[in-house]
Design a protein around this motif. Structure first.
Motif, short mmCIF file in Angstrom:
data_model
loop_
_atom_site.label_atom_id
_atom_site.label_comp_id
_atom_site.label_asym_id
_atom_site.label_seq_id
_atom_site.Cartn_x
_atom_site.Cartn_y
_atom_site.Cartn_z
N ASP A 54 -18.66 24.11 -77.03
CA ASP A 54 -17.99 23.86 -75.77
C ASP A 54 -18.28 25.19 -74.87
O ASP A 54 -17.55 26.15 -75.34
CB ASP A 54 -16.60 23.72 -76.26
N ARG A 55 -18.90 25.00 -74.01
CA ARG A 55 -19.30 26.05 -73.14
C ARG A 55 -18.10 26.86 -72.47
O ARG A 55 -17.99 27.77 -71.96
CB ARG A 55 -20.24 25.81 -72.12
N ALA A 56 -16.67 26.23 -72.53
CA ALA A 56 -15.79 26.68 -71.98
C ALA A 56 -15.10 27.67 -72.97
O ALA A 56 -14.22 28.62 -72.52
CB ALA A 56 -14.80 25.60 -71.81
N LEU A 57 -15.46 27.60 -74.19
CA LEU A 57 -15.08 28.62 -75.16
C LEU A 57 -16.01 29.81 -75.50
O LEU A 57 -15.64 30.68 -75.88
CB LEU A 57 -14.85 27.93 -76.43
N ILE A 58 -17.22 29.91 -75.03
CA ILE A 58 -18.27 31.07 -75.33
C ILE A 58 -18.58 31.54 -74.13
O ILE A 58 -19.02 31.07 -73.20
CB ILE A 58 -19.50 30.20 -76.17
N PHE A 59 -18.89 32.77 -74.22
CA PHE A 59 -19.15 33.72 -73.07
C PHE A 59 -20.33 34.70 -73.74
O PHE A 59 -19.81 35.71 -74.06
CB PHE A 59 -17.92 34.56 -72.69
N PRO A 60 -21.30 34.32 -73.67
CA PRO A 60 -22.51 35.03 -74.26
C PRO A 60 -23.05 36.00 -73.29
O PRO A 60 -23.03 35.80 -72.22
CB PRO A 60 -23.74 34.04 -74.53
N THR A 61 -23.49 37.25 -73.93
CA THR A 61 -23.99 38.25 -73.09
C THR A 61 -24.81 39.31 -73.90
O THR A 61 -24.88 39.25 -75.19
CB THR A 61 -22.48 39.15 -72.53
N THR A 62 -25.49 40.09 -73.10
CA THR A 62 -26.57 41.11 -73.89
C THR A 62 -25.83 42.60 -73.54
O THR A 62 -26.38 43.38 -74.13
CB THR A 62 -27.86 41.18 -73.12
N ASP A 63 -24.46 42.57 -72.76
CA ASP A 63 -23.86 43.72 -72.60
C ASP A 63 -22.58 43.95 -73.71
O ASP A 63 -21.69 43.37 -73.74
CB ASP A 63 -23.06 43.56 -71.43
N LEU A 64 -23.39 44.71 -74.62
CA LEU A 64 -22.42 45.24 -75.63
C LEU A 64 -20.92 45.84 -75.19
O LEU A 64 -20.02 45.41 -75.97
CB LEU A 64 -23.04 46.02 -76.78
N GLN A 65 -20.94 46.65 -74.28
CA GLN A 65 -19.86 47.06 -73.70
C GLN A 65 -18.89 46.15 -73.35
O GLN A 65 -17.44 46.18 -73.42
CB GLN A 65 -20.05 48.07 -72.70
#
Length: 333
Positions: A54-65
């Motif tokens: 469910d894309r409303a529940l995931i926030f993928p990122t390459t920004d560790l901070q």
């Protein structure tokens, strides 16, 4: 929001569990292409790609901070060989008020430590902030929603149960214990013995031999755990080692076709060189690195572990697998 650091098959399986419970996750991945694919398509292109999120529940990122700033719970799910290059980018102060959940099943190379030992020394965390996930559980079966079990270890029972509840679903049952040290070392050892199980299979040994081999591996593992809890610290709490996090995880990792360590060993038994087997594998076999770390650990723990020593000779000293298992045959009883 929960921070998930790592994007392999095990991280993807844990993401499935967390989002099944409607937890939002800020999910760190190494490369932008993986992030963009997950945002656009709702699944991890490289690992367990059948799992739809469910894309409303995931926030993928390459920004560790970004993950550190937004999340109070951090789930670390990177192979031990590559973990510190990520962990060491996190400011020490940022760890102070986080709950840290380790899904790492190995010893840190060069340091020859469990992750919590490194974090206590280098990041000044308290052990009550730290929790460990152990099996028996394969990512592929979580993806298929086949009934599985996980153990969550932590020094604070109430907090360990709260962490476990984040992951529990109708197809994933959880238990808790307070054995951080033993449960994680059992996870390290089972990967080493599973490499040996794969070598045996590749060499043509059958189930009868494997049952005796695994029994002896468990006896060896038990001696190691017993020394720490019964001999070295006689007044400490005595965990039950005849449970899923110890014996069960050893069994499934040695027998299952999903086991990457068993698959790695199988290639060696069939004649692959170690370097070629590593290239053939699409995933990291933790047992390869773990056995080298365990050799260092055993310099300060006087426990006889001859099966482990022979597997080390195959992986790091070029001992011929056929000759190694002739030696193991003579150890078994």
């Amino acid at each position: 929001m929960i921070g998930l650091i790592g994007n392999g098959s095990w991280a993807t399986a844990l993401a499935k569990l967390l989002t099944t419970n409607n937890n939002q996750i800020c999910w760190w991945m190494r490369n932008e292409a993986a992030v963009e694919h997950l945002k656009e398509k709702g699944h991890n292109e490289q690992y367990l790609s059948a799992v739809e999120f469910d894309r409303a529940l995931i926030f993928p990122t390459t920004d560790l901070q970004e993950v550190i700033d937004q999340c109070t719970v951090l789930v670390l799910c990177i192979p031990s060989a590559y973990l510190l290059e990520v962990v060491n980018k996190i400011p020490k102060a940022a760890m102070q008020h986080k709950q840290i959940v380790s899904a790492v099943k190995g010893i840190l190379p060069e340091h020859h430590q469990l992750l919590q030992e490194y974090l206590v020394e280098g990041f000044d965390i308290n052990l009550d902030q730290y929790f460990a996930i152990t099996g028996p559980c394969h990512a592929e079966e979580v993806a298929q929603e086949r009934l599985s079990y996980l153990t969550f270890s932590g020094t604070e029972a109430t907090e360990a149960k709260a962490i476990a509840a984040l992951f529990e679903t109708p197809f994933l049952k959880t238990t808790t214990n307070n054995d951080l040290w033993g449960s994680q070392y059992a996870a390290v050892l089972k990967n080493i013995y599973a490499v040996g199980s794969g070598i045996a299979h590749g060499l043509g040994y059958g189930d009868n031999f494997l049952s005796v081999y695994i029994t002896n591996c468990y006896r060896e593992m038990y001696r190691f755990l017993k020394f720490h809890f019964y001999d070295k610290n006689p007044d400490s709490l005595k965990p039950d080692f005849h449970t899923a996090a110890y014996l069960g995880d050893l069994l499934v990792t040695c027998y299952s076709l999903h086991s990457r360590n068993r698959s790695f060993g199988n290639l060696l038994g069939k004649g692959y060189r170690v370097s070629d087997a590593k290239l053939e594998m699409n995933m990291v076999a933790e047992g390869y690195y773990a056995v080298k770390g365990m050799k260092e650990v055993l310099k300060s723990i006087p426990v006889d572990m001859p099966i482990l020593n022979i597997i080390y000779e195959v992986l790091w000293e070029n001992k011929i697998p056929k000759h190694a298992f002739k030696d193991i045959e003579n150890l078994l009883s």
